[in-house]
Enzyme design. Structure first.
Site, PDB file in Angstrom:
ATOM      1  N   ARG A   1      57.218  71.411  10.588  1.00 62.17           N
ATOM      2  CA  ARG A   1      56.610  72.095  11.742  1.00 62.17           C
ATOM      3  C   ARG A   1      56.284  73.558  11.454  1.00 62.17           C
ATOM      4  O   ARG A   1      56.346  74.411  12.354  1.00 62.17           O
ATOM      5  CB  ARG A   1      57.509  72.033  12.987  1.00 62.17           C
TER       6      ARG A   1
ATOM      7  N   ARG B   1      54.093  76.024  17.359  1.00 63.41           N
ATOM      8  CA  ARG B   1      54.209  76.982  18.452  1.00 63.41           C
ATOM      9  C   ARG B   1      54.926  78.280  18.103  1.00 63.41           C
ATOM     10  O   ARG B   1      54.850  79.245  18.865  1.00 63.41           O
ATOM     11  CB  ARG B   1      54.903  76.330  19.648  1.00 63.41           C
TER      12      ARG B   1
ATOM     13  N   ARG C   1      45.351  77.002  19.816  1.00 59.71           N
ATOM     14  CA  ARG C   1      45.570  75.674  20.354  1.00 59.71           C
ATOM     15  C   ARG C   1      45.049  75.474  21.783  1.00 59.71           C
ATOM     16  O   ARG C   1      44.462  74.466  22.115  1.00 59.71           O
ATOM     17  CB  ARG C   1      47.071  75.328  20.328  1.00 59.71           C
TER      18      ARG C   1
ATOM     19  N   ASP D   1      50.119  64.116  13.752  1.00 58.12           N
ATOM     20  CA  ASP D   1      51.287  63.582  14.459  1.00 58.12           C
ATOM     21  C   ASP D   1      51.538  62.165  13.971  1.00 58.12           C
ATOM     22  O   ASP D   1      50.592  61.436  13.656  1.00 58.12           O
ATOM     23  CB  ASP D   1      51.037  63.574  15.974  1.00 58.12           C
TER      24      ASP D   1
ATOM     25  N   TYR E   1      59.123  54.650  19.537  1.00 58.62           N
ATOM     26  CA  TYR E   1      58.162  55.192  20.509  1.00 58.62           C
ATOM     27  C   TYR E   1      57.405  54.067  21.213  1.00 58.62           C
ATOM     28  O   TYR E   1      57.209  54.093  22.431  1.00 58.62           O
ATOM     29  CB  TYR E   1      57.168  56.130  19.815  1.00 58.62           C
TER      30      TYR E   1
END
Lengths: 348, 348
Positions: free
Chosen positions: B26, B30, B39, B75, B149
């Site tokens: 990552r 952010r 973004r 992702d 998921y």
């Protein structure tokens, strides 16, 4: 075989047992309809402060499941309630003014919890009348787990605030650890004095630390608590979630039994804790949501990995609220039947 | 020393390196102000589907930190988007109609992701111009992580639905695993064809299973994916969180490098993965929120446990959003400086 000792206590001491004893973390709780009927809304702390209700909630799973130990209906934050801790439904412990500096140490003192002692006495009086007396387990939080609640102040991702305090202010952290060890020791001694026959220390979140950090910043306090209970002569269980790399640290702190989650097979756990230390666990709690044949197979695998002696059967973490109580009742029966030994054999 | 191979790729192959290479899971995200500036709101999938934007977000941390590898901004759900997966901000992947039965297998097919390939080509063109060419890592989800998921359909506690399907319907589960392995393999092969110089398989939640369950229900699919990439001749990294008991399984699946979280010291991790397999990791990401001297000490401890060869420095999980980018920049510098070797020595 010393038939005077209940199977749970015998297993904790590595002695011969007529069958492998079993209890469940969170066996008293939302999975039981009789629990939901009695609890009502309100904070869990209200129920804990009501000795008659706490005793009743403690006894419910003993009656229903025939487990080999009761565990007092309480919460690990009880000894630090005066710090301004509440337990929000669905959220967990929240702290109005989280721990930040040395002044906050003054808000952390050992305080008696007469309602806990009274609940224990009520439970013990009731259990003493059973054919095989069922021992009651007292408990407390481990030093990192308790500190994490006090420092984070609420739900946390990765315990960043607690770790940051630990790393940045090691002397303040050490003072906090020492204070929490005092408080915990006082609480556990009071529980033993009131009749708890064993204690479990829930170092639930200790596994969030690297082994080096746990050893350096937390282990001395855990050792103080566990070794400080030596004179009480009750079995001491230490348990953590995702704490596979800490099992030997738990054993070296003086634990008689180390609780293991489902990630570490119990034969491997035995290797890590070394000889003379029992193991407790370690069925994946989600297995209790699966069809019975699956659950039975998983339970048999736990028994096979554990071997016959020095094993207390349990889940690897608490009972999930969605669990069907009938599954747990069958599970207790399975563990007892599959491990039943004849009266005159002494399993190794 | 083979100076033609960038340090990251050399370390993945256990070859001599001028310094220990470093990248961060990552690293694009952010924590970077330039990321937040570019973004905007919207789903992460919108950004991923825009090759120019995805390429820019991939390059940002390479420019700022001087890391030794780029990792494509994407992702793990991208290869299964057509199953009806979206990524809700702050929640993670959500699935409109979660996986339930054999009919759902028809909704799972390998589909090309031309926007991914295009983003990779843009990134590689840009990176090729650098003094030391920086390789790009492609990635995919591990079979259990992806399946969790699809079956859970949203945030889960303990992956109860996924595990329940796995245990109760083992044939359907095996079909799901096989299908996901096909899809993953197709995605990773396409990424390598588009220029990815290494791949990482994020089996992030595999550690939620007992080792016996992982081995029986998931490992064959992981092995299909990892061994299926042998012909591509790119280093294959397999990583999981809380997966300390699975490290040997990851290695036996054919991983060239095993990613380790901060719970298992890297010297112990090396013992578990065996000789000839590299290790990646494993600084606690929360250490990046601590004052610099603390962070530096923790980083040095990681380097000491890892030893000089076959180590890719990384965090033990992704960069936390609250991380100060200056801390990561200093961390890259520290790792490079502390491990710098003279050009003519060949570290063991």
């Amino acid at each position: 075989m010393d038939t005077s000792l209940p199977p749970f206590l015998a297993a904790c001491r590595g002695q011969a047992v007529p069958y492998t004893p079993v209890w469940f973390m969170r066996q008293a709780g939302r999975s039981l309809p009789e629990y939901r009927a009695r609890r009502g809304p309100g904070s869990i702390l209200d129920a804990i402060r009501d000795p008659a209700l706490a005793a009743e909630l403690t006894l419910q799973p003993v009656r229903r499941y025939g487990v080999d130990a009761a565990v007092l209906f309480s919460d690990i934050v009880v000894p630090v309630i005066d710090f301004g801790v509440d337990v929000a439904p669905g959220t967990g412990p929240v702290v109005e003014k989280p721990f930040r500096d040395a002044a906050d140490l003054d808000r952390l003192r050992p305080v008696p919890a007469p309602f806990v002692d009274e609940a224990l006495r009520l439970v013990i009086a009731e259990l003493a009348s059973m054919a095989v007396p069922v021992p009651v387990i007292g408990f407390a939080g481990g030093p990192f787990t308790l500190a994490s609640y006090l420092v984070e102040g609420g739900p946390s991702q990765g315990f960043a605030k607690a770790k940051s305090l630990m790393w940045s202010e090691p002397r303040l952290w050490a003072d906090l650890m020492e204070r929490l060890a005092e408080i915990t020791l006082a609480s556990l001694r009071a529980q033993v004095a009131a009749g708890a026959a064993a204690v479990q220390i829930f170092e639930s979140w200790g596994g969030a630390l690297s082994p080096a950090d746990y050893r350096r910043y937390v282990w001395p306090a855990l050792h103080s608590v566990v070794s400080g209970l030596a004179a009480e002569q009750v079995p001491r269980i230490v348990f953590g979630v995702g704490a596979g790399e800490l099992l030997s640290d738990f054993a070296q702190a003086g634990a008689d039994v180390v609780g293991v989650d489902w990630r570490v097979p119990l034969d491997e756990a035995r290797r890590r804790v070394g000889p003379g230390v029992g193991v407790q666990g370690n069925l994946d709690p989600t297995a209790c949501l699966a069809p019975w044949p699956v659950l039975a197979e998983q339970a048999r695998a736990v028994l096979a990995a554990a071997g016959p002696a020095g094993h207390v059967f349990n889940l690897g973490h608490g009972v999930l609220p969605a669990t069907d109580p009938d599954q747990l009742a069958r599970l207790v029966e399975l563990v007892h039947l599959e491990t039943a030994r004849t009266g005159d054999s002494a399993p190794g």
